[in-house]
Design an enzyme around this catalytic site. Structure first.
Site, PDB file in Angstrom:
ATOM      1  CE  LYS A 125      -3.989   1.836   2.652  1.00 17.08           C
ATOM      2  NZ  LYS A 125      -4.902   1.558   3.782  1.00 17.08           N
ATOM      3  CB  SER A 171      -8.315   3.513   2.863  1.00 19.95           C
ATOM      4  OG  SER A 171      -7.452   2.837   3.752  1.00 19.95           O
ATOM      5  CB  SER A 204      -8.479   0.404   5.479  1.00 19.23           C
ATOM      6  OG  SER A 204      -9.152   1.612   5.375  1.00 19.23           O
TER       7      SER A 204
HETATM    8  N1  GLN Z   1     -13.223   3.823   6.258  1.00 21.61           N
HETATM    9  C1  GLN Z   1     -12.617   4.184   7.502  1.00 21.61           C
HETATM   10  C2  GLN Z   1     -12.186   5.633   7.476  1.00 21.61           C
HETATM   11  O1  GLN Z   1     -12.426   6.276   6.495  1.00 21.61           O
HETATM   12  C3  GLN Z   1     -11.468   3.281   7.816  1.00 21.61           C
HETATM   13  C4  GLN Z   1     -10.237   3.629   7.113  1.00 21.61           C
HETATM   14  C5  GLN Z   1      -9.077   2.744   7.453  1.00 21.61           C
HETATM   15  O2  GLN Z   1      -9.236   1.663   8.032  1.00 21.61           O
HETATM   16  N2  GLN Z   1      -7.901   3.221   7.140  1.00 21.61           N
HETATM   17  O3  GLN Z   1     -11.634   6.130   8.409  1.00 21.61           O
END
Ligand code: GLN
Length: 486
Positions: free
Chosen positions: A79, A154, A178
């Site tokens: 990532k 994400s 995410s």
């Molecule tokens: N969707 C969640 C957020 O926007 C989790 C994101 C993540 O786990 N990095 O914060």
């Protein structure tokens, strides 16, 4: 090439049996990325030269008859919020668009030590904030099962690249879901270990008390191997745990007779799509068939997890992202009259709208007049949610739920409604608040052939039971052959 679509274990066997060389496998992966990624958008940048050099080293070892690590030669992606020396690490943000890492993250170093060819840096929501990968400052990622749908976020690029067989494995970070959400939307396996199991050194921080790195793959065995490769104590991360990781991969095939499975009542009710619900019920029946006992459990405070998360995570983000000020890293605004204006303009130009929203929310929650009302309350509730989990785990060994109440949604369908986007994470966020390990595994497809994910959660540090249960279910369900058409 067919082998690209196989698991890491199958590819490893092909390498050691000399059916294919590591160089051929890496080149096949490069070719596929070059062919598909203009459409998919899973990669922000590539590290092909590094991958080819590494593959050659693997082939030399094999030629000399040396044993190679299990993941040596297996095409893998990182990532793009993980540092890899001398490569771009952008967090999909304009503020870091030209940032080149001066050092390796601990996970990167471990992959390098294991001769894993890293093919590139995978797209994500800017600074890992989002659930659909539509918040990347550079480009969207498309879902390999249906190019008009989101891959989840994400870690959307990490998930889509494995799902579309551009690479075999990848790493993501999970702060509120995410890893698990995109794994579920893209029909693969994604695993968030216990907080502290994997070093965060070199992961660009979003919310430090919630962030955890974990693997994506095509089978429970594959994610277990990748987890074992990256886990363990690291003196560079003061929150990493000084504890044995244990040998899970050799103990995966345990039968699960007597396993106590808790079904989280709150996550199978109203709002859960029918196809998702039916697949989850079928998975639960399968657990029962394998000799597990099933029990409905309740986590009454779960409904507050999103509210708590969006205070705690944004507060930590507002503090972590303060370092991006145009002085030390990345973008610096031009034509400024004084230093204050330079800070302001650099941040205004460098951050996208969702990141700005989070910084403002977090700064507000931490401000002296509101600290007690918001931040302190959220921390208290976080403790109570953990108490709910601990209580439930007195009666069960694992808990299950849908990873998400729906399958992947259409591109642009939620992008203008942050609140609705936040609700996507209702099932995943609480494991981050509590710290416990959780994974998402494919268990079927909906009527439009979009993948459905089951979330399995275990007690803190009990990755063993978590992965054993998932393995047993995987063998019985055997759904992974329903691959995307791409
Ligand atoms: N969707 C969640 C957020 O926007 C989790 C994101 C993540 O786990 N990095 O914060």
């Amino acid at each position: 090439m067919e082998l690209l679509k196989k698991t890491a274990l199958e590819q490893h066997n092909a390498l050691i049996n000399k059916e294919i060389s590591a160089l051929e496998l890496t080149k096949a992966s490069i070719e596929r990325i070059e062919k598909l990624d203009k459409t998919l958008g899973a990669f922000n940048s590539n590290t092909f030269d590094f991958a080819i050099d590494t593959a050659k080293k693997v082939d030399e070892k094999i030629a000399k008859g040396e044993t190679i690590p299990i993941l040596a030669g297996i095409p893998t992606a990182l990532k793009d919020n993980m540092n890899m020396k001398d490569t771009y690490t952008t967090c999909s943000s304009k503020i870091l668009e030209n940032y080149v890492s001066p050092y390796d993250a601990t996970i990167t170093k471990k992959l390098k030590d294991n001769l894993v060819p890293i093919l590139g840096k995978a797209n994500l929501d800017e600074f890992a904030m989002g659930s659909s990968n539509e918040n990347s400052a550079f480009k969207i990622v498309r879902n390999p099962y249906n190019l008009n749908k989101v891959p989840g976020g994400s870690s959307g690029g990490s998930a889509a690249s494995v799902s579309a067989s551009e690479v075999t494995l990848s790493l993501g970070s999970d702060t509120g879901g995410s890893i698990r959400l995109p794994a579920s939307f893209c029909g693969i396996y994604g695993f968030k270990p216990t907080y502290g199991r994997v070093s965060r050194y070199g992961l660009i921080a979003f919310a430090s008390s919630l962030d955890q790195i974990g693997p994506f793959g095509r089978s429970v065995e594959d994610i277990t191997y990748l987890y074992e490769t990256i886990a363990g104590y690291d003196r560079h991360d003061s929150t990493s745990l000084k504890m044995e990781v244990g040998n899970i991969s050799s103990n995966l095939k345990k039968d699960i007779k007597g396993l106590r499975v808790g079904v989280i009542k709150e996550l199978l009710g109203e709002g859960t799509n029918d196809d998702v619900k039916n697949s989850v019920l079928n998975a639960i029946k399968t657990f029962e068939k394998l000799g597990a006992t099933i029990k409905e459990i309740s986590l009454p405070l779960l409904k507050h997890s999103i509210g708590v998360y969006y205070i705690v995570a944004t507060a930590e983000a507002s503090s972590n992202l303060a370092r991006f000020d145009g002085v030390r890293y990345g973008l610096r605004a031009q034509n400024c009259e004084n230093i204050l204006q330079m800070y302001e303009k650099s941040r205004a130009q460098g951050f996208g709208p969702e990141v700005k929203r989070r910084i403002m929310l977090g700064t507000y929650a931490l401000s002296s007049g509101y600290y007690d009302a918001y931040y302190k309350k959220a921390q208290q509730l976080r403790r109570l949610i953990a108490n709910d989990f601990n209580k439930a785990f007195l009666d069960v060994d694992i808990m299950v739920s849908p990873t998400c109440p729906t399958t992947a949604f259409d591109l642009n369908s939620k992008a203008n409604n942050p609140l609705e986007m936040y609700l996507t994470d209702i099932a995943t966020i609480s494991s981050n608040l509590v710290g416990c390990p959780a994974l998402s595994m494919p268990i079927g497809n909906d009527k439009d052939n979009m993948p459905i994910g089951l979330q399995v959660i275990a007690k803190n540090l009990d990755e063993m039971t978590l992965l054993q249960s998932a393995y047993a279910l995987e063998q019985e369900l055997n759904v992974y052959n329903q691959r995307p058409a791409i």
